[in-house]
Structure formats: C-alpha cells, structure tokens
Motif scaffolding. Sequence first.
Motif, short mmCIF file in Angstrom:
data_model
loop_
_atom_site.label_atom_id
_atom_site.label_comp_id
_atom_site.label_asym_id
_atom_site.label_seq_id
_atom_site.Cartn_x
_atom_site.Cartn_y
_atom_site.Cartn_z
N GLY A 198 -1.18 0.83 -14.95
CA GLY A 198 -0.07 0.38 -15.78
C GLY A 198 1.13 1.29 -15.80
N VAL A 199 1.07 2.42 -15.07
CA VAL A 199 2.19 3.37 -15.04
C VAL A 199 3.21 2.91 -13.99
CG1 VAL A 199 2.85 5.77 -14.61
CG2 VAL A 199 0.68 5.25 -15.74
N ASN A 200 4.49 2.91 -14.35
CA ASN A 200 5.52 2.58 -13.38
C ASN A 200 5.70 3.71 -12.38
OD1 ASN A 200 6.00 0.18 -14.63
ND2 ASN A 200 8.07 0.68 -15.31
N ARG A 201 5.68 3.35 -11.10
CA ARG A 201 6.00 4.30 -10.04
C ARG A 201 7.11 3.69 -9.19
NH1 ARG A 201 0.53 4.78 -10.89
NH2 ARG A 201 -0.29 6.88 -11.06
N TYR A 202 7.77 4.54 -8.41
CA TYR A 202 8.93 4.08 -7.66
C TYR A 202 8.80 4.47 -6.20
CZ TYR A 202 10.32 3.50 -12.40
OH TYR A 202 10.31 3.11 -13.72
N GLU A 203 9.23 3.53 -5.32
CA GLU A 203 9.17 3.79 -3.88
C GLU A 203 10.37 3.15 -3.22
OE1 GLU A 203 5.55 1.87 -2.52
OE2 GLU A 203 6.47 -0.10 -2.59
N SER A 204 10.60 3.51 -1.95
CA SER A 204 11.69 2.93 -1.18
C SER A 204 11.56 1.41 -1.15
CB SER A 204 11.66 3.47 0.25
OG SER A 204 12.51 2.69 1.08
N ALA A 205 12.68 0.72 -1.26
CA ALA A 205 12.67 -0.75 -1.20
C ALA A 205 12.54 -1.24 0.24
CB ALA A 205 13.93 -1.31 -1.84
N GLU A 206 12.58 -0.32 1.20
CA GLU A 206 12.58 -0.75 2.60
C GLU A 206 11.19 -0.80 3.21
OE1 GLU A 206 15.72 1.25 4.76
OE2 GLU A 206 16.96 -0.04 3.49
N LEU A 207 10.17 -0.41 2.47
CA LEU A 207 8.82 -0.45 3.01
C LEU A 207 8.38 -1.90 3.19
CD1 LEU A 207 7.20 2.25 0.71
CD2 LEU A 207 7.70 2.49 3.15
N GLY A 208 7.71 -2.18 4.29
CA GLY A 208 7.16 -3.52 4.50
C GLY A 208 5.85 -3.69 3.74
N HIS A 209 5.09 -4.70 4.12
CA HIS A 209 3.80 -4.96 3.47
C HIS A 209 2.89 -3.75 3.62
CE1 HIS A 209 0.40 -7.37 2.11
NE2 HIS A 209 -0.31 -6.79 3.06
N HIS A 210 2.43 -3.23 2.51
CA HIS A 210 1.54 -2.06 2.55
C HIS A 210 0.75 -1.99 1.25
CE1 HIS A 210 4.81 -0.45 0.17
NE2 HIS A 210 4.04 0.55 -0.20
N HIS A 211 -0.22 -1.09 1.23
CA HIS A 211 -1.06 -0.95 0.04
C HIS A 211 -1.12 0.51 -0.38
CE1 HIS A 211 -2.19 -5.11 0.32
NE2 HIS A 211 -2.44 -4.93 1.61
N HIS A 212 -1.72 0.72 -1.55
CA HIS A 212 -1.74 2.06 -2.13
C HIS A 212 -3.17 2.54 -2.33
CE1 HIS A 212 2.28 0.49 -3.44
NE2 HIS A 212 2.57 1.55 -2.75
N PHE A 213 -3.30 3.85 -2.24
CA PHE A 213 -4.58 4.52 -2.44
C PHE A 213 -4.38 5.54 -3.55
CE2 PHE A 213 -7.79 7.70 -1.89
CZ PHE A 213 -8.88 7.09 -1.29
N ARG A 214 -5.19 5.45 -4.60
CA ARG A 214 -5.06 6.41 -5.69
C ARG A 214 -6.25 7.36 -5.67
NH1 ARG A 214 -5.91 7.39 -11.30
NH2 ARG A 214 -4.02 8.23 -12.21
N CYS A 215 -5.92 8.67 -5.60
CA CYS A 215 -6.98 9.68 -5.59
C CYS A 215 -7.50 9.90 -7.00
CB CYS A 215 -6.44 11.00 -5.03
SG CYS A 215 -7.65 12.33 -5.09
N ARG A 216 -8.81 9.75 -7.17
CA ARG A 216 -9.39 9.90 -8.51
C ARG A 216 -9.48 11.36 -8.92
NH1 ARG A 216 -13.68 4.97 -8.07
NH2 ARG A 216 -12.68 3.76 -9.71
N ALA A 217 -9.36 12.29 -7.96
CA ALA A 217 -9.44 13.71 -8.31
C ALA A 217 -8.08 14.23 -8.77
CB ALA A 217 -9.96 14.51 -7.11
#
Length: 131
Positions: A71-90
């Motif tokens: 639920g936390v807002n994060r920000y990234e480049s608007a130019e990235l194509g289709h991709h996914h995210h990996f969150r490190c639990r450590a």
Amino acid sequence: MGTSPNTTPRRTAQRQTIARIITGAPGPLTVEEILAEAQADLPNLGIATVYRTVKLLLASGEIQTVVLPDGVNRYESAELGHHHHFRCRACGKVFDLDGCPVKLPANMKLPGGFVVEAHELTLFGTCPDCQ
Ligand SMILES: [Zn+2]
Ligand SMILES: [Zn+2]
C-alpha cells in the motif's frame, strides 16, 4: 512564496536530481528513499520538497506511481514497458524484474467465462545482497 518558485536555479537542480534518482534506480522508490539518496547531493533537502517535486514530475508525465500490496506509494520512470516488481523481505527494497515471468497469452479464457486482458504481479523473496 517567491514570484516564480519553480524556475529558480535551486529548484531546477532539485528537480533534476530527483528525476535522475527515480529514473536511474533499480526499482521504484518511496519518498523516503528518494530523500535519502538526494541528500547525498543536496544535504539541505527536506521531505516537503521531495513530495512537491514528485508531484511536479507526475504532472509532467516523467514518472508514474507504483502501488504494491504493502500500500506504500513508490515512483518509477513513466517510460518503462511491461514489467514486474520483486520485493526483498529482508531489506524491504523493491526491484524491477526483466521480462515477464508469466507470459499469459492475450485474451486467455479462464474457467467461468473470464477473459484475461492484463495482469499485475509482485514477487517476494530475498534479493542478491541479502542472500
Ligand atoms: Zn534485500
Ligand atoms: Zn507480465
């Protein structure tokens, strides 16, 4: 408020630094992470300026908001194509993944008559630095 608050050299430097940090990061960043990185170049930078600059960059279409299951807002480049995210639990960092591990066919039909048009995916685990 000054007469032209968004065009002073200091504001321009802040905006350029924050845009460079967001677009050059290995994954989407929270406002706190942007602040921590930017303070290396701009030691007097405050969180309110980061919030304001992020709003400007969103309005100009240079960056986009990413909302993950935490639920936390994060920000990234608007130019990235289709991709996914990996969150490190450590360490809690979020990384962009190359390519799509799902590769669902377009308009795939699911039981019950559902037609899939898009997907979002967040993977969780341990990043290389934390293994
Ligand atoms: Zn990690
Ligand atoms: Zn995908």
